[in-house]
Design an enzyme around this catalytic site. Structure first.
Site, PDB file in Angstrom:
ATOM      1  N   GLU A  66      -2.244 -44.296 -10.228  1.00  0.00           N
ATOM      2  CA  GLU A  66      -2.398 -44.327 -11.320  1.00  0.00           C
ATOM      3  C   GLU A  66      -4.008 -43.751 -11.797  1.00  0.00           C
ATOM      4  O   GLU A  66      -4.277 -43.732 -12.909  1.00  0.00           O
ATOM      5  CB  GLU A  66      -2.260 -45.571 -12.091  1.00  0.00           C
ATOM      6  CG  GLU A  66      -0.793 -46.102 -12.165  1.00  0.00           C
ATOM      7  CD  GLU A  66       0.026 -46.349 -11.245  1.00  0.00           C
ATOM      8  OE1 GLU A  66      -0.586 -46.732 -10.103  1.00  0.00           O
ATOM      9  OE2 GLU A  66       1.036 -45.467 -10.956  1.00  0.00           O
ATOM     10  N   ASN A  83       4.407 -42.729  -5.952  1.00  0.00           N
ATOM     11  CA  ASN A  83       4.415 -41.851  -7.254  1.00  0.00           C
ATOM     12  C   ASN A  83       3.400 -40.718  -7.285  1.00  0.00           C
ATOM     13  O   ASN A  83       2.320 -40.985  -6.989  1.00  0.00           O
ATOM     14  CB  ASN A  83       4.543 -42.726  -8.393  1.00  0.00           C
ATOM     15  CG  ASN A  83       3.168 -42.981  -8.923  1.00  0.00           C
ATOM     16  OD1 ASN A  83       2.655 -44.159  -8.211  1.00  0.00           O
ATOM     17  ND2 ASN A  83       2.476 -42.843  -9.898  1.00  0.00           N
ATOM     18  N   ASP A 117       7.571 -43.230 -12.299  1.00  0.00           N
ATOM     19  CA  ASP A 117       6.901 -43.872 -11.377  1.00  0.00           C
ATOM     20  C   ASP A 117       7.656 -44.710 -10.160  1.00  0.00           C
ATOM     21  O   ASP A 117       7.614 -45.795 -10.055  1.00  0.00           O
ATOM     22  CB  ASP A 117       6.156 -45.178 -12.351  1.00  0.00           C
ATOM     23  CG  ASP A 117       4.876 -45.875 -11.249  1.00  0.00           C
ATOM     24  OD1 ASP A 117       4.542 -45.359 -10.451  1.00  0.00           O
ATOM     25  OD2 ASP A 117       4.779 -46.935 -11.922  1.00  0.00           O
TER      26      ASP A 117
END
Lengths: 187, 619
Positions: free
Chosen positions: B220, B304, B346
């Site tokens: 992220e 991811n 994700d």
């Protein structure tokens, strides 16, 4: 005749006042913001003042928070500088919530400006080399709107995106608690 | 033996579950899934396939995060069984003094218990030979507090590994440390990542062939994911295998023979991305690593791709959201398979891989079992990377299945998140049908015990702006319970038949690990703080204990110096699911904690934070 004249006078006074308010809400800020050093020097992050018999001087107020234009710029910048990635839309995540009444480092515009520019030890980055000062003031103003600390008229109304929370304008004011680095001045 | 309430719950749950699978394909509205009354898929006729393969010999200790290299999380201790587990009593406790999520598995070596805490990642050693297990020493690496800013989903740590007299683990600020297991003195410490690139480390390393294997977190934060091998004696980096980039960085060479054609070709780690996007494309390695000593291969998943906004990275985004088999000595890639090509949701591929030898269509195959975030339990041939089966274990609307010929996930076009458009009813959600919380396998029942989520979400993508060291996500998400009206479940899965045998729903996602034991008792914990013992055969609740905080830890079992079997668990709510409590988040904003707060808004009514070790034994 006379009473009509009086009425007109009163009306135009009202009108002018309304215009003035509207002006300051919509205007872009052309004046200079308070100098960063002055702000940072006057921001306190403790409510304890040994030996002091009076409260410390409040940090310079942020004229940006009277301008709907500045606050809406602040909202955009809040997304663009990825504040949203760590604080979500105010509910928090990696960083603490910004829409509640709990402040670690103070809720005044000067405190928030300092938080943005200097960073905070437990993971708040310092944006000093990234965000120009006037933008930091705009973001600080927007951050205050998240917990309802700005007048309704300047707080963003409808979100542009998927609605995940009540708008800033409809967020009831959350009386700040936590540190009182400066006397809280509420509208 | 089941109590009437249990039966009732299960009878409701199983048909609902099956209907959900059905609904996933046809998009039946939620209500229909709930009130239709199918015949329960009865486990009465269920014949357990006890495991014919071998498990690593058990010396009663717990020296690796997943117990053994095959990652079974199975203890062959059997003093605690289905009859006497009801008498289980607290033996001792220990407060970690910390208030963030406690995800680690305690280690037990030479009558000492080792506990790694969340940030600031202290390591405690407890003396099991003395009454009350007093503290022997504490090692404090003091990671920089700033690292807390780059931990996407709470400042957790998933534990340590023991080998050759040392405890190895990672700090949030990207250091791998080796600590003398007897004295608590640091042997070496190596900085292997940089928080200013968004890197953090939360995973539990394993030690194989004299190398400590460590991967980074930060999908992220626009990191560039890698797995790094450090010499266990010196802490020197032996090799590093990136998840994306040119073949030489990914350690792809002549030995690389992926099963499917889409994974073959030169520099796919560059060509399946827009120019330079692979440099900030995520694909961290923050999950579990398994090791097969015979094949000399290590197995681990990649996370991811970033940002979540998938329009920013057209292409398959190799080698994200998949699994690598690598040579344990050199790190060279042997095969790769991508669970979720060009991931849209994700769906990290980092969940545990349980290495088993199972009869598949009349032939014993060396397989690995992998319950993925995308909702399928995969059975792969671990020598080649061929998908042998992929069956759903939770509600799925984002795909229609896995094509076993091509190995490709069948995405549902209408469910593709887009910039400026809200796409609804996406199941599983970003944390997946199952996140990091590791499953266990019992050779006695042949079943895999899967703690998991039961959630759906709405998502709108936004254009993400890359600023090193800050989040690189680009999505607004809001999660809610999937059909059934509960947030998670603990499910027993038959890996050969590829189906649910029993399932215990829970109000919240089941975010703890699982432990299987030879006494046919399976342990897990819930986010509201219950530590549970259930019957391995049918899931009926045999015993439970309310701990001080929500449980997201990994239960372990060991033989104490007194010869008794013990069960240990860390309690202490947090993690992505529990961040609302650990971080004091405000759920009026449904996007808080990347959208998880919306569905967890009740959790603060059920539990408060605080880390504590609980250890149980029979009187």
């Amino acid at each position: 005749m006379r009473s009509n004249f009086q009425l007109a006078l009163v009306l135009s006074a009202f009108g002018a006042a309304a215009l003035l308010v509207a002006c300051s809400r919509e205007d872009r800020i052309l004046r200079q913001p308070p100098p960063a050093n002055q702000t940072i020097n006057s921001v306190q992050v403790s409510g304890l003042n040994p030996g002091a018999n009076s409260m410390p001087t409040p940090p310079p107020s942020n004229m940006y928070q009277e301008s709907a234009y500045a606050v809406s710029e602040g909202q955009k910048l809040y997304e663009q500088y990825n504040c949203v990635g760590c604080h979500a839309h105010g509910g928090g995540g990696i960083g603490p919530p910004l829409m509640d009444n709990n402040w670690i480092y103070g809720s005044e515009a000067g405190n928030i400006f300092t938080t943005i520019m200097q960073g905070r030890p437990n993971g708040m980055p310092s944006f000093r080399n990234r965000v120009p000062e006037y933008q930091a003031w705009e973001i600080a103003a927007y951050v205050r709107s998240m917990s309802g600390l700005l007048p309704k008229g300047v707080s963003p109304g409808r979100p542009d995106h998927m609605s995940v929370k009540p708008s800033e304008a409809s967020t009831p004011p959350q009386t700040p608690t936590g540190i009182t680095g400066s006397p809280e001045q509420h509208q | 033996m089941t109590t009437p309430t249990k039966c009732w719950l299960r009878n409701l749950f199983l048909p609902a579950l099956f209907l959900i699978f059905f609904a996933a394909y046809t998009e039946v509205p939620h209500a229909a899934a709930q009130d239709a009354m199918l015949q329960p898929q009865t486990e009465k006729n269920y014949q357990p396939h006890s495991y014919q393969g071998k498990v690593e010999p058990d010396d009663g200790q717990w020296t690796r995060p997943a117990k053994d290299y095959a990652s079974t999380r199975y203890s062959s201790l059997d003093q605690i069984n289905t009859n006497n587990v009801k008498n289980l009593k607290l033996a001792f406790t220990f407060s970690t003094g910390m208030t963030r999520g406690h995800e680690a598995a305690p280690l037990i070596v030479n009558n000492t218990m080792y506990i790694v805490t969340p940030f600031p990642n202290s390591l405690y050693a407890l003396d099991l030979t003395k009454p009350g297990a007093p503290m022997k020493w504490v090692y404090q690496p003091l990671p920089t507090p700033a690292s807390q800013g780059v931990a996407c989903c709470d400042v957790v740590n998933r534990g340590a590994s023991y080998d050759d007299g040392k405890i190895f683990y990672n700090t949030l600020d990207d250091q791998t440390v080796a600590v003398d297991a007897n004295t608590g003195k640091q042997v070496w410490k190596t900085q292997i990542g940089d928080i200013n690139k968004g890197e953090s480390i939360t995973m539990a390393p394993i030690v194989a062939k004299g190398k400590v294997l460590v991967g980074n977190s930060g999908g992220e934060f626009g990191i560039r994911g890698w797995l790094t091998a450090l010499d266990e004696k010196t802490g020197k980096i032996a090799w590093r295998a990136y998840s994306a980039g040119p073949d030489k960085d990914v350690l792809i060479g002549p030995k690389f023979k992926p099963f499917y054609p889409q994974d073959r070709g030169q520099d796919l780690g560059v060509k399946t991305w827009p120019p330079d996007a692979w440099k900030i494309g995520g694909a961290g390695v923050w999950g579990w690593i398994s090791y097969d000593p015979q094949l000399n291969l290590i197995y681990y998943g990649t996370a991811n791709p970033g940002p979540w906004d998938s329009e920013a990275r057209p292409g398959d985004n190799k080698f994200s959201s998949g699994i690598f088999a690598r040579d344990a000595d050199t790190g060279e890639a042997i095969w790769f398979y991508q669970y979720s090509p060009h991931d849209l949701y994700d769906y990290d591929g980092v969940n545990e891989n349980i290495l088993l030898d199972l009869p598949i269509k009349g032939q014993t195959r060396k397989v690995l079992i992998h319950p993925d975030r995308n909702g399928y339990v995969y059975v792969l041939d671990r020598t080649t990377g061929e998908v042998l089966s992929a069956n759903p274990f939770a509600p799925i609307t984002t795909s229609r299945g896995v094509d076993l010929k091509t190995g490709l996930l069948q995405y549902v076009t209408e469910k593709q998140p887009m910039v400026g458009k809200v796409v609804r009813n996406l199941c599983p959600t970003a944390p997946g049908a199952k996140d990091w919380q590791p499953s266990a396998f019992s050779p006695r029942t042949g079943l895999v015990y899967i703690p998991h989520n039961n959630l759906c979400m709405d998502e709108e993508d936004v254009t993400a702006n890359y600023i090193a060291g800050t989040p690189y996500v680009g999505a607004n998400v809001r999660m809610y319970d999937a059909p059934g009206g509960y947030g998670g479940a603990f499910t027993a899965w038959d890996p050969i038949e590829g189906k649910v045998v029993w399932s215990n729903p829970d109000h919240f996602p089941v975010w703890s690990g699982a432990l299987a034991t030879a006494g046919d008792v399976v342990f897990y914990g819930t986010l509201d703080g219950w530590f549970k013992a259930v019957d391995a055969h049918n899931g009926s609740l045999l015993w439970q204990f309310k701990t001080g905080s929500g449980i997201i830890g990994q239960p372990v079992s060991y033989k104490g110096p007194d010869g008794k079997q013990y069960i240990a668990i860390l309690s202490g709510v947090g993690g992505w699911a529990g961040a609302i409590v650990a971080g004091g988040l405000d759920p009026r904003d449904e996007s808080a904690a990347l959208g998880f707060a919306a569905v967890m808004k009740d959790l603060p009514k059920y539990t408060t934070k605080g880390g504590m070790l609980y250890v149980f034994a029979l009187p």
